[in-house]
Design an enzyme around this catalytic site. Sequence first.
Site, PDB file in Angstrom:
ATOM      1  CE  LYS A   1      -3.990   1.753   2.561  1.00 53.26           C
ATOM      2  NZ  LYS A   1      -4.894   2.032   1.293  1.00 53.26           N
TER       3      LYS A   1
HETATM    4  N1  PMP Z   1      -7.954  -1.893  -2.345  1.00 50.18           N
HETATM    5  C1  PMP Z   1      -7.223  -0.687  -2.443  1.00 50.18           C
HETATM    6  C2  PMP Z   1      -6.410  -0.368  -3.474  1.00 50.18           C
HETATM    7  C3  PMP Z   1      -7.418  -0.045  -1.301  1.00 50.18           C
HETATM    8  O1  PMP Z   1      -6.692   1.311  -1.124  1.00 50.18           O
HETATM    9  C4  PMP Z   1      -8.200  -0.396   0.060  1.00 50.18           C
HETATM   10  C5  PMP Z   1      -8.055   0.319   1.277  1.00 50.18           C
HETATM   11  N2  PMP Z   1      -7.060   0.326   1.969  1.00 50.18           N
HETATM   12  C6  PMP Z   1      -8.522  -1.706  -0.161  1.00 50.18           C
HETATM   13  C7  PMP Z   1      -8.624  -2.515  -1.443  1.00 50.18           C
HETATM   14  C8  PMP Z   1      -9.455  -2.220   0.956  1.00 50.18           C
HETATM   15  O2  PMP Z   1      -8.428  -2.647   1.846  1.00 50.18           O
HETATM   16  P1  PMP Z   1      -8.735  -2.653   3.408  1.00 50.18           P
HETATM   17  O3  PMP Z   1      -9.967  -3.479   3.670  1.00 50.18           O
HETATM   18  O4  PMP Z   1      -7.542  -3.264   4.149  1.00 50.18           O
HETATM   19  O5  PMP Z   1      -9.020  -1.181   3.715  1.00 50.18           O
END
Ligand code: PMP
Length: 329
Positions: free
Chosen positions: A159
């Site tokens: 991320k």
């Molecule tokens: N995909 C992307 C590209 C994201 O930015 C996020 C948000 N973090 C998610 C999926 C969902 O991840 P999470 O459930 O861990 O927030």
Amino acid sequence: MTDAPKSRIWHDGELIPWRDAKVHVLSHVVHYGSSVFEGIRCYDGPEGPSIFRLNDHIRRFLDSARIYRMPIRYSVEELSDGCVQTVAGNSLRECYLRPIAIRTGEQMGVDGRELPVETFIIPWSWGRYLAEDALTAGVDVCVSTWRRAAPDTFPALAKSGGNYLSSQLARMEARINGYSEGVMLDSFGYVSEGTGENLFVVRDRALHTPPLASGILHGLTRDSVIRIARNLGLTVVEEQIPREFLYIADELFFTGTAAEITPIRSVDRVTIGDGSPGEITRSIQTEYLGIARGTIPDQWGWRTAVPTARTAATRPQPAKTVRASEVRA
Ligand code: PMP
């Protein structure tokens, strides 16, 4: 609610005034996108505030840093404590937390390994992410013309700030064309995810979601939903999903820390089901939000309690909390 300019931001172990959390314009991150970050929610509940899946988010944060060869000086425990301090030290009950590590320094050049890495944890008020009534009414989405990066270009499991450039393009395109969000395909043309959400298809009472190999972020809400669904006796399959499977879904929904469980009511103007959130989507949403808000028992240990003046004075702290005395005010 956070009152942004009056809040304090955690910076390398200390809570500092909002206005002092700055970087130089020559910081490597400004030029080359070298940040890794997280998005975490803290929910208020009958037992006081608690942070949802805190250690798992911090683990992913350290994983993202490792992928980009960014040395982080803190352990999972220290960063988790930093998040608790940020909530407690700002007297917050409900907020979104954004831990972020950035390469700073004052030098040009793409290889940033010699530059300092600074870590911040920012508290933010984030209500509904996609639309005010998104959780109840659902959202209208389109398939984006922008694809997720191919597996040998950007690491989708990290991320990192730079990865969000294509998300920005997809999201802007969707909004300009009157949709709430864009669904991106992977480099092979299969469904990947939203610009900040994972995606689930419900068909004949089974859940289908793209696998890690479809260029997705390994979402923690996705993981929570898989566990909740299986616990409710539902089948969940991780498999490549062709675009047209979206149009013939019984139900569709996004998952994400910010988006929570957001029903999708149409894709490319094709109505999903009868256009209102489906039964399975609603039951998973109720379960997820109930666990996060402390109204449904937390059988997986997903909540980390944050001490408040009230809880610290009235009851002993559960094992996972940081004691109030350890919170640097
Ligand atoms: N995909 C992307 C590209 C994201 O930015 C996020 C948000 N973090 C998610 C999926 C969902 O991840 P999470 O459930 O861990 O927030």
